[in-house]
Design a protein around this motif. Structure first.
Motif, short mmCIF file in Angstrom:
data_model
loop_
_atom_site.label_atom_id
_atom_site.label_comp_id
_atom_site.label_asym_id
_atom_site.label_seq_id
_atom_site.Cartn_x
_atom_site.Cartn_y
_atom_site.Cartn_z
N LYS A 27 0.67 -1.33 -0.08
CA LYS A 27 0.04 -0.38 0.04
C LYS A 27 0.55 1.09 -0.31
O LYS A 27 -0.09 2.10 -0.17
N GLY A 28 2.31 1.47 -0.29
CA GLY A 28 2.91 2.53 0.19
C GLY A 28 2.89 2.77 1.52
O GLY A 28 2.09 2.34 2.45
N TYR A 29 3.83 3.97 1.82
CA TYR A 29 3.80 4.96 3.30
C TYR A 29 2.39 5.45 3.52
O TYR A 29 1.93 4.92 4.68
N GLU A 30 1.66 6.29 2.93
CA GLU A 30 0.08 7.31 3.42
C GLU A 30 -0.81 6.32 3.11
O GLU A 30 -1.46 6.17 4.59
N GLN A 31 -0.66 5.28 2.50
CA GLN A 31 -2.20 4.43 2.84
C GLN A 31 -1.70 2.95 4.22
O GLN A 31 -2.52 2.13 4.02
N ALA A 32 -0.34 2.96 4.19
CA ALA A 32 -0.75 2.23 4.98
C ALA A 32 -1.10 1.83 6.13
O ALA A 32 -0.87 2.88 6.44
N SER A 33 -1.67 1.47 6.64
CA SER A 33 -3.04 1.29 8.03
C SER A 33 -2.06 0.16 9.39
O SER A 33 -1.47 -1.48 8.44
N THR A 34 -1.50 1.49 10.18
CA THR A 34 -0.99 0.75 11.75
C THR A 34 -1.84 -0.58 11.72
O THR A 34 -2.12 -1.71 12.71
N ASN A 35 -3.52 -0.26 11.84
CA ASN A 35 -3.92 -1.20 12.03
C ASN A 35 -3.96 -2.41 11.63
O ASN A 35 -4.32 -3.08 12.40
N GLN A 36 -3.56 -2.55 10.32
CA GLN A 36 -3.61 -3.72 9.60
C GLN A 36 -2.13 -4.09 10.24
O GLN A 36 -2.63 -5.88 10.14
N ILE A 37 -1.42 -3.39 10.16
CA ILE A 37 0.53 -4.05 10.76
C ILE A 37 -0.36 -4.71 12.41
O ILE A 37 0.07 -6.58 11.93
#
Length: 207
Positions: A27-37
């Motif tokens: 997703k790239g940096y901006e769209q990456a979700s820490t919730n998903q991580i």
């Protein structure tokens, strides 16, 4: 490396790293979700931010982690004493194939880093990218025996064609075995097939 994360047990470290690399590479940096991580890593969100103060700190850690992993696990494994360009590239390609299958999100993540606008990357990160690229280039092209090539062809163009052929083959194999456990891949068969392609390239370009 953040000290609490460094002290965390290895298995949990790897789960966090793998989940983070997957999210950022997809997703790239901006769209990456820490919730998903944290969901993929199987940890609480508060725990992630105990190890890393924010998403940017995690991202920067992953950059350095991947650089070190590629340098130690791939680039340094290339035999610089081998003067035959095709043989050296054969070794590098097989090493890269194995490395890619063992670390599927690393190259994707670094690919995103390479395409990131300069102003979005710290100067030291950009400098580290350039150093890694130079080391990788030297590992492939330094001290090659050009006398092996036919006299009636452009050596540099021949080397480019060889590189493109091997890169294309590696990419095809990576797609075929995508998601496969490396232990289940018949490396002996793969190596034999690859060697046959190399023999054809040698007939085409070598004396």
């Amino acid at each position: 490396m953040p000290k609490p994360f460094h002290n965390l047990e290895q298995e949990k470290q790897q789960r966090i790293i793998s989940a983070s690399l997957q999210e950022f590479s997809e997703k790239g940096y901006e769209q990456a979700s820490t919730n998903q991580i944290v969901k993929n890593a199987g940890i609480g969100k508060g725990m992630l931010f105990y190890y890393f103060n924010n998403k940017r700190e995690l991202y920067d850690y992953l950059i350095n982690y991947c650089f070190d992993l590629v340098h130690n696990g791939y680039v340094q494994q290339i035999d610089l004493s081998e003067p035959d360009f095709i043989e050296r590239f054969r070794q590098a390609s097989m090493n890269k194939l194995t490395f890619f299958n063992e670390n599927p999100f690393v190259f994707n993540f670094l690919g995103i880093i390479m395409l990131t606008e300069d102003e979005l990357l710290p100067h030291d990160t950009r400098k580290k990218i350039e150093q890694l690229q130079q080391i990788a280039y030297d590992s492939i092209y330094k001290d090659i025996d050009y006398s092996l090539f036919r006299d009636d062809i452009d050596t540099q163009k021949a080397m480019d064609l060889i590189k493109w052929s091997m890169d294309g083959y590696r990419e095809d194999i990576s797609q075929v075995y995508k998601g496969e456990d490396i232990a289940n891949v018949n490396m002996e068969k793969l190596t034999l097939e690859f060697t046959q392609y190399l023999d054809t390239l040698k007939i085409a370009f070598y004396k």
